[in-house]
Design a protein around this motif. Structure first.
Motif, PDB file in Angstrom:
ATOM      1  N   GLU A 543       0.705  -1.333  -0.157  1.00  0.00           N
ATOM      2  CA  GLU A 543      -0.060  -0.010   0.274  1.00  0.00           C
ATOM      3  C   GLU A 543       0.778   1.217   0.037  1.00  0.00           C
ATOM      4  O   GLU A 543       1.522   1.519   1.046  1.00  0.00           O
ATOM      5  CB  GLU A 543      -0.899  -0.057   1.159  1.00  0.00           C
ATOM      6  CG  GLU A 543      -1.851   1.390   1.209  1.00  0.00           C
ATOM      7  CD  GLU A 543      -2.677   1.420   2.529  1.00  0.00           C
ATOM      8  OE1 GLU A 543      -3.764   2.121   2.363  1.00  0.00           O
ATOM      9  OE2 GLU A 543      -2.745   0.408   3.133  1.00  0.00           O
ATOM     10  N   GLN A 544       0.684   2.189  -0.997  1.00  0.00           N
ATOM     11  CA  GLN A 544       1.257   3.208  -1.223  1.00  0.00           C
ATOM     12  C   GLN A 544       0.656   4.200  -1.939  1.00  0.00           C
ATOM     13  O   GLN A 544      -0.259   3.967  -2.888  1.00  0.00           O
ATOM     14  CB  GLN A 544       2.674   3.191  -2.014  1.00  0.00           C
ATOM     15  CG  GLN A 544       3.871   2.087  -1.354  1.00  0.00           C
ATOM     16  CD  GLN A 544       4.443   2.683  -0.002  1.00  0.00           C
ATOM     17  OE1 GLN A 544       4.272   4.109   0.041  1.00  0.00           O
ATOM     18  NE2 GLN A 544       5.006   1.890   0.636  1.00  0.00           N
ATOM     19  N   PHE A 545       0.800   5.594  -1.590  1.00  0.00           N
ATOM     20  CA  PHE A 545       0.208   6.559  -2.459  1.00  0.00           C
ATOM     21  C   PHE A 545       0.924   6.833  -3.529  1.00  0.00           C
ATOM     22  O   PHE A 545       2.018   7.239  -3.857  1.00  0.00           O
ATOM     23  CB  PHE A 545       0.207   8.185  -1.593  1.00  0.00           C
ATOM     24  CG  PHE A 545      -0.547   9.114  -2.301  1.00  0.00           C
ATOM     25  CD1 PHE A 545      -1.821   9.185  -2.778  1.00  0.00           C
ATOM     26  CD2 PHE A 545       0.595  10.001  -2.991  1.00  0.00           C
ATOM     27  CE1 PHE A 545      -2.247  10.276  -3.465  1.00  0.00           C
ATOM     28  CE2 PHE A 545      -0.249  11.162  -3.648  1.00  0.00           C
ATOM     29  CZ  PHE A 545      -1.434  11.231  -3.797  1.00  0.00           C
ATOM     30  N   THR A 546       0.203   6.589  -4.904  1.00  0.00           N
ATOM     31  CA  THR A 546       0.871   6.521  -6.102  1.00  0.00           C
ATOM     32  C   THR A 546       0.180   7.586  -7.238  1.00  0.00           C
ATOM     33  O   THR A 546       0.424   7.446  -8.369  1.00  0.00           O
ATOM     34  CB  THR A 546       0.811   5.206  -6.764  1.00  0.00           C
ATOM     35  OG1 THR A 546      -0.743   4.901  -6.888  1.00  0.00           O
ATOM     36  CG2 THR A 546       1.601   4.194  -5.890  1.00  0.00           C
ATOM     37  N   SER A 547      -0.359   8.544  -6.528  1.00  0.00           N
ATOM     38  CA  SER A 547      -0.954   9.724  -7.685  1.00  0.00           C
ATOM     39  C   SER A 547      -1.903   9.156  -8.573  1.00  0.00           C
ATOM     40  O   SER A 547      -1.637   9.724  -9.696  1.00  0.00           O
ATOM     41  CB  SER A 547       0.061  10.460  -8.152  1.00  0.00           C
ATOM     42  OG  SER A 547       0.765  11.385  -6.914  1.00  0.00           O
ATOM     43  N   GLY A 548      -2.555   8.120  -8.299  1.00  0.00           N
ATOM     44  CA  GLY A 548      -3.658   7.663  -9.399  1.00  0.00           C
ATOM     45  C   GLY A 548      -2.806   6.626 -10.389  1.00  0.00           C
ATOM     46  O   GLY A 548      -3.577   6.020 -11.411  1.00  0.00           O
ATOM     47  N   ILE A 549      -1.663   6.069 -10.011  1.00  0.00           N
ATOM     48  CA  ILE A 549      -0.989   5.096 -10.929  1.00  0.00           C
ATOM     49  C   ILE A 549      -1.106   3.777 -10.406  1.00  0.00           C
ATOM     50  O   ILE A 549      -0.767   3.761  -9.217  1.00  0.00           O
ATOM     51  CB  ILE A 549       0.540   5.407 -11.298  1.00  0.00           C
ATOM     52  CG1 ILE A 549       0.586   6.787 -12.026  1.00  0.00           C
ATOM     53  CG2 ILE A 549       1.087   4.417 -12.101  1.00  0.00           C
ATOM     54  CD1 ILE A 549       2.026   7.467 -12.231  1.00  0.00           C
ATOM     55  N   ASP A 550      -1.364   2.602 -11.176  1.00  0.00           N
ATOM     56  CA  ASP A 550      -1.296   1.269 -10.896  1.00  0.00           C
ATOM     57  C   ASP A 550       0.038   0.651 -11.175  1.00  0.00           C
ATOM     58  O   ASP A 550       0.229   0.912 -12.449  1.00  0.00           O
ATOM     59  CB  ASP A 550      -2.499   0.605 -11.356  1.00  0.00           C
ATOM     60  CG  ASP A 550      -3.880   0.875 -10.770  1.00  0.00           C
ATOM     61  OD1 ASP A 550      -3.823   1.385  -9.434  1.00  0.00           O
ATOM     62  OD2 ASP A 550      -4.812   0.876 -11.507  1.00  0.00           O
ATOM     63  N   TYR A 551       0.852   0.137 -10.262  1.00  0.00           N
ATOM     64  CA  TYR A 551       1.937  -0.601 -10.784  1.00  0.00           C
ATOM     65  C   TYR A 551       1.804  -2.035 -10.214  1.00  0.00           C
ATOM     66  O   TYR A 551       1.173  -2.465  -9.354  1.00  0.00           O
ATOM     67  CB  TYR A 551       3.283  -0.214  -9.900  1.00  0.00           C
ATOM     68  CG  TYR A 551       3.673   1.386  -9.986  1.00  0.00           C
ATOM     69  CD1 TYR A 551       4.344   1.600 -10.927  1.00  0.00           C
ATOM     70  CD2 TYR A 551       2.985   2.244  -9.116  1.00  0.00           C
ATOM     71  CE1 TYR A 551       4.918   2.937 -11.180  1.00  0.00           C
ATOM     72  CE2 TYR A 551       3.427   3.654  -9.408  1.00  0.00           C
ATOM     73  CZ  TYR A 551       4.303   3.929 -10.272  1.00  0.00           C
ATOM     74  OH  TYR A 551       4.568   5.187 -10.525  1.00  0.00           O
ATOM     75  N   ILE A 552       1.856  -3.096 -11.428  1.00  0.00           N
ATOM     76  CA  ILE A 552       1.781  -4.308 -11.472  1.00  0.00           C
ATOM     77  C   ILE A 552       2.825  -5.146 -11.782  1.00  0.00           C
ATOM     78  O   ILE A 552       3.414  -4.794 -12.840  1.00  0.00           O
ATOM     79  CB  ILE A 552       0.356  -4.653 -12.354  1.00  0.00           C
ATOM     80  CG1 ILE A 552      -0.904  -4.314 -11.804  1.00  0.00           C
ATOM     81  CG2 ILE A 552       0.174  -6.161 -12.346  1.00  0.00           C
ATOM     82  CD1 ILE A 552      -2.040  -4.335 -12.723  1.00  0.00           C
ATOM     83  N   ASP A 553       3.464  -6.026 -10.925  1.00  0.00           N
ATOM     84  CA  ASP A 553       4.491  -6.896 -11.235  1.00  0.00           C
ATOM     85  C   ASP A 553       3.988  -8.368 -11.265  1.00  0.00           C
ATOM     86  O   ASP A 553       3.559  -8.856 -10.105  1.00  0.00           O
ATOM     87  CB  ASP A 553       5.758  -6.698 -10.279  1.00  0.00           C
ATOM     88  CG  ASP A 553       6.102  -5.170 -10.393  1.00  0.00           C
ATOM     89  OD1 ASP A 553       6.822  -5.013 -11.397  1.00  0.00           O
ATOM     90  OD2 ASP A 553       5.509  -4.333  -9.720  1.00  0.00           O
ATOM     91  N   LEU A 554       4.021  -8.940 -12.309  1.00  0.00           N
ATOM     92  CA  LEU A 554       3.803 -10.309 -12.247  1.00  0.00           C
ATOM     93  C   LEU A 554       5.029 -11.281 -12.107  1.00  0.00           C
ATOM     94  O   LEU A 554       6.034 -11.241 -12.830  1.00  0.00           O
ATOM     95  CB  LEU A 554       3.004 -10.799 -13.517  1.00  0.00           C
ATOM     96  CG  LEU A 554       2.160  -9.898 -14.227  1.00  0.00           C
ATOM     97  CD1 LEU A 554       1.485 -10.543 -15.495  1.00  0.00           C
ATOM     98  CD2 LEU A 554       0.981 -10.021 -13.039  1.00  0.00           C
ATOM     99  N   TYR A 555       5.121 -12.156 -11.019  1.00  0.00           N
ATOM    100  CA  TYR A 555       6.330 -12.944 -10.876  1.00  0.00           C
ATOM    101  C   TYR A 555       5.954 -14.227 -11.059  1.00  0.00           C
ATOM    102  O   TYR A 555       5.102 -14.900 -10.394  1.00  0.00           O
ATOM    103  CB  TYR A 555       6.681 -12.809  -9.365  1.00  0.00           C
ATOM    104  CG  TYR A 555       7.287 -11.657  -9.105  1.00  0.00           C
ATOM    105  CD1 TYR A 555       8.894 -11.237  -9.145  1.00  0.00           C
ATOM    106  CD2 TYR A 555       6.448 -10.415  -8.650  1.00  0.00           C
ATOM    107  CE1 TYR A 555       9.329  -9.976  -8.781  1.00  0.00           C
ATOM    108  CE2 TYR A 555       7.136  -9.164  -8.320  1.00  0.00           C
ATOM    109  CZ  TYR A 555       8.396  -8.910  -8.447  1.00  0.00           C
ATOM    110  OH  TYR A 555       8.689  -7.787  -8.135  1.00  0.00           O
ATOM    111  N   PHE A 556       6.521 -15.025 -12.129  1.00  0.00           N
ATOM    112  CA  PHE A 556       6.324 -16.243 -12.537  1.00  0.00           C
ATOM    113  C   PHE A 556       7.521 -17.219 -11.822  1.00  0.00           C
ATOM    114  O   PHE A 556       8.851 -16.971 -12.214  1.00  0.00           O
ATOM    115  CB  PHE A 556       6.462 -16.459 -14.226  1.00  0.00           C
ATOM    116  CG  PHE A 556       5.241 -15.773 -14.823  1.00  0.00           C
ATOM    117  CD1 PHE A 556       4.134 -16.531 -15.091  1.00  0.00           C
ATOM    118  CD2 PHE A 556       5.089 -14.518 -15.038  1.00  0.00           C
ATOM    119  CE1 PHE A 556       3.018 -16.047 -15.612  1.00  0.00           C
ATOM    120  CE2 PHE A 556       3.996 -13.835 -15.797  1.00  0.00           C
ATOM    121  CZ  PHE A 556       3.068 -14.637 -15.870  1.00  0.00           C
TER     122      PHE A 556
END
Length: 963
Positions: A543-556
């Protein structure tokens, strides 16, 4: 008030209020960017136009930091770093300016940094001490009558390394051809052939002329006590008067004298030069007051060259003008230039190069640029600029200072480059009326201020030049008198004595430092929650304040992949998002990504926990504004599930670019390459990293390139099989960095998107091994070397607060003095990480064996450490500093995930800080035997000069050509 406010502007793009002041007596200007950022910065800059290629501005930048009136120790700059919690300290020379930026989140520390830097630039010791120029710039070096006479100096060796880069040579030639007989035709960094012409008299005169308050421009940023800064400036400004003559950097571009300029660059002796030439086209682009056009050229560059599918880049690649095509909107200084460069080409293709560029540009003007392509480029740049404005990974105040100087240095408005949204919005409007087509016509097609540069590959050129320089030096030595030779020997030995003589305690005490009571073991929380995502997989939320940006990291999870699959994994990670998929061709996919996201990328991440367990992941990262979440996830799914590998031509283009990128890395980051290569022989994780992105990957890419020129069926089949193996529900873990109210939306969307993945058992976990242990050398066409050593310290030398204090002592004392100050290298690295990796490396180093002897001397240095409390405290502060660096929201999320995978808790960081604070000299010196074992068991890897490697070949088990 001695500082008069001239102007105030609201700067919402950078969340600041801008105030411009002028010092009434000297005319010095100060830009105060007021905001609540605790990462305060201060940047003082001077107009410093070079008059020839002797590197005077660059050498002066180094030299003012070698002692001053208030702080007379030999290198207060280094002492300051030791005892500072700075977030940034540096000095930089550009084509026409030199800047001295500092930053810190600690108010007291910030004041110390500003104070020391101001005394350095205005009251340097170099006036009275010619040994400073000798050390930092150049000197004749002769320790004994029978020795060979050589040149030595930090900048001299730095520029020998920098000038080996053909890309840098191309840029220098384009600048000198477009702007002949101006300051921009000179090499401000210094040409090694010209550096030894610089005299002490010229040195002092240059400082007197340009390092005056009237010629200074200062930027202050953040939550700063501006009155205190003004008081510090006033101390150096009062009584200096105003220079009657200002420094005018303006020029009037004219048509170049030569239509085509040809030169050569060095490749390794015996190497085949076929297909290794560089071609470049360069245009004068704009002057500082053409702000909209400068922003327009940046967007146009993205339109034409942003990826392999961009119209002009694709046309040049398809016409086989070069194996790799680069472009740049180059901030030359007063002028801005536009440059196109073809690598892996041949001189006879220049006419075709120019023809393809002209035809493609003419067609774009005639038929119009795709609106979607323009919109995608604008969206991409807008996302990048807005994200940078909220990122804390880099010192924003320093970046804004540099951006302001792009106009302010030339007496233009300092605010315009900090108002980027206005100009990007204006470009979006005028694009509807054909602005970009008109820009092409005006700036590229009809522009007579245009040049063509050919840089041909010449085998062994640098070796011949080095031999010629050495020959001339020996002739000079033979022809001078005995008295003159003895004078050189005397000066050489005196310089060595100066370098080896410790600073006086009274001088060191003058440098301000923090006190123990200023330090804390507090550690920021990096929250991360873990939930079930699939069978044996997890969804992590940071949980972070990101100014409306979604950061998604997929780890396989790839723990069941064999070690020899990692070269293919590394290659595959660089293909994602660049190839066609089932539903998009390459161009359409790039446009979709640029329109709706901030980028989608692949890489391989490898973690090792405290027990030595290796956790490797194939990672796909994406980011977008919250409103574009569906587009982001849809494109991530498209890329990971449905990438096609049957386009051999496109694979070859990408492969050539990857090879080009690594070759550029060799020119500028070889100290890191040799350090990791050496570690790969003793640490399994480093060997995997080597396969993914080191020399192993480089060699693999060259094999792939050869295969793609023939029948590449085996390669394309292997890539398809790898993708099928990766795409398994039981491999997929997710990290989402963003706000709490978005978590479930993101999680549900991802579960739906990847619901169709196969759900199969993973194979057995693989136990990875390091590479074969051997000392290696790699020959390249440089006149300097990069000397690495790697060792596994696990079980011998504990990672602790004490070991980290020693790391600081090595970096800023022992290695700095032995390798840089005395050895003449530009720099060195040392790191000791939690998994037991110990790595050393030198940068742009004239030595090999001498540097290895320095490494072998580490245990004796440790054994002899007896530090007074004042010196120990500096090392302690310098060891805490890396643990206090600001991070962006996404970096905080990644840090939380990394610590979780490595089983590092907040309490472990607090304990490390406590151990740092509890360190004393006895604890440090007690580690000398451990270090002896670590150094003696290390592996050596060198990248460097052919002649030197051959002369010291007994040091190596294997010698290879790197290219």
């Amino acid at each position: 008030m001695v500082f008069k406010k001239i102007e105030t502007q609201s700067l919402p793009d950078i969340h600041s209020e801008g105030h411009l002041y002028e010092h009434e007596e000297t005319g010095a200007q100060v830009l105060y960017l007021e905001n609540d950022d605790t990462n305060k910065s201060f940047t003082i800059g001077f107009r410093t136009p070079p008059y020839n290629d002797n590197g005077i501005a660059h050498i002066l930048e180094h030299s003012v930091l070698n002692g001053s009136k208030k702080y007379p120790s030999k290198e207060p700059f280094v002492e300051l770093i030791k005892g500072s919690l700075n977030t940034f300290v540096n000095a930089m020379t550009f084509s026409d300016k030199t800047i001295y930026p500092v930053a810190s989140t600690n108010e007291k520390d910030f004041g110390h940094l500003v104070g020391v830097y101001l005394d350095a630039v205005f009251q340097p010791k170099l006036y009275q001490d010619p040994q400073i120029l000798a050390q930092e710039g150049w000197h004749y070096h002769l320790e004994n009558e029978d020795d060979e006479l050589i040149y030595k100096g930090v900048v001299y060796n730095e520029m020998k390394g920098a000038s080996a880069s053909p890309e840098r040579q191309v840029y220098d030639h384009v600048s000198s051809q477009l702007y002949p007989d101006t300051t921009y035709s000179k090499n401000s960094g210094g040409d090694p052939k010209a550096i030894p012409t610089l005299t002490q008299e010229e040195f002092i005169a240059f400082h007197q002329r340009y390092y005056h308050p009237s010629n200074s421009l200062t930027t202050v940023y953040g939550d700063v006590n501006i009155t205190d800064v003004f008081d510090r400036l006033e101390e150096y400004f009062t009584g200096m008067g105003r220079h009657s003559e200002t420094v005018d950097l303006s020029i009037e571009p004219t048509e170049p004298k030569e239509a085509v300029y040809t030169d050569t660059y060095s490749i390794t002796a015996g190497d085949d030069p076929t297909g290794k030439d560089y071609l470049a086209l360069g245009w004068h682009g704009a002057l500082p007051d053409e702000t909209l056009d400068i922003f327009g050229l940046e967007v146009l560059d993205e339109i034409l060259f942003g990826n392999n599918q961009s119209p002009l880049k694709k046309a040049l690649l398809d016409a086989e003008i070069g194996g790799d095509i680069n472009s740049d909107v180059s901030d030359i200084g007063y002028p801005t230039a536009f440059l196109i460069m073809a690598k892996y080409s041949s001189a006879d293709k220049m006419a075709k190069f120019k023809e393809v560029v002209q035809e493609t540009l003419t067609d774009l003007v005639k038929n119009g640029i795709s609106k979607d392509l323009i919109q995608a480029a604008l969206n991409k740049i807008t996302f990048q600029t807005r994200e940078a404005a909220i990122s804390e990974d880099n010192p924003r105040g320093v970046i804004y200072a540099i951006q302001s100087l792009n106009t302010w240095l030339y007496d233009k408005d300092p605010f315009v480059n900090l108002q980027f949204n206005h100009y990007l919005e204006e470009l979006a409007k005028v694009a509807e009326d054909g602005y970009f087509e008109e820009l092409i016509q005006r700036k590229l097609i009809d522009n007579d201020v245009f040049t063509q540069v050919i840089l041909k590959a010449e085998p062994g050129k640098s070796d011949k030049q080095e031999e010629e320089t050495l020959k001339k030096l020996q002739e000079y030595k033979a022809n001078i008198s005995e008295d003159e030779r003895q004078r050189i020997i005397k000066e050489t030995l005196a310089l060595i004595e100066r370098q080896e003589t410790p600073d006086k305690a009274v001088d060191l005490a003058k440098i301000p430092t923090l006190k123990r009571e200023d330090l804390t073991t507090d550690e920021q929380d990096y929250p991360i929650d873990e939930e079930v995502f699939g069978e044996d997989t997890s969804f992590y939320h940071a949980e972070q304040f990101t100014s409306g940006i979604d950061y998604i990291d997929l780890y396989f999870n790839i723990e069941d992949f064999e070690a020899d699959e990692y070269e293919l994994l590394g290659y595959f990670s660089n293909l994602l998002g660049k190839l066609a998929t089932d539903n998009y061709d390459e161009a359409a996919l790039q446009t979709e990504m640029d329109t709706h996201t901030g980028g989608i990328y692949g890489n391989v991440s490898i973690y090792e926990d405290v027990d030595g367990n290796i956790k490797p992941f194939f990672k796909v990262s994406g980011k977008a504004l919250a409103a574009s979440l569906d587009d982001l996830i849809g494109l991530m799914k498209e890329i990971t599930l449905y990438t096609q590998f049957d386009n051999k031509a496109e694979l070859l283009k990408i492969t050539q670019r990857l090879i080009s990128n690594f070759e550029n890395k060799i020119n500028f980051s070889s100290h890191g390459i040799v350090a990791n290569r050496a570690l790969s022989q003793v640490k399994p994780t480093a060997k995997l990293s080597e396969r993914i992105g080191g020399i192993d990957q480089f060699n693999y890419l060259k094999t792939v390139r050869d295969e793609l020129k023939k029948d590449a069926t085996e390669l394309t089949d292997s890539l398809a099989q790898l993708l099928n193996k990766l795409m398994n529900k039981r491999r997929l873990n997710v990290l989402y960095t963003g706000e709490a109210n978005r978590k479930n939306t993101v999680k549900d969307a991802l579960k739906t998107a990847f619901e169709s993945l196969p759900n199969e058992d993973l194979g057995d976990k693989v136990t990875y091994q390091p590479g074969p242990k051997q000392n290696e050398a790699y020959v390249t066409a440089q006149d300097v070397n990069y000397v690495g050593l790697g060792s596994d310290a696990k079980g011998t030398l504990d990672y602790s607060g004490t070991s980290q204090v020693l790391s600081t002592a090595f970096r800023f004392d022992y290695l700095w003095n032995a390798i840089r100050v005395k050895g003449g290298a530009y720099g060195s690295l040392y790191r000791h990480t939690r998994n037991g990796s110990v790595a050393l490396g030198s940068y742009r180093d004239p030595n090999i064996k001498k540097t290895l002897d320095v490494y072998k001397g580490i245990p004796d240095f440790v054994k002899g450490l007896e530090l007074p409390e004042s010196e120990l405290l500096k090392y302690i502060i310098g060891s805490l500093s890396p643990l206090e660096q600001p991070k962006s929201a996404h970096s905080k999320g990644l840090t939380a995930f990394n610590r979780l995978q490595r089983d590092i808790k907040k309490e472990d960081i607090v304990q490390l800080k406590e151990e740092i604070l509890a360190t004393d000299s006895d604890k440090l010196s007690a580690l000398h035997d451990d270090f002896r074992t670590v150094i003696d068991s290390g592996s050596v890897v060198v990248i460097g000069n052919k002649a030197q490697i051959e002369n010291e070949k007994e040091l190596f088990d294997k010698v290879y050509d790197l290219y």
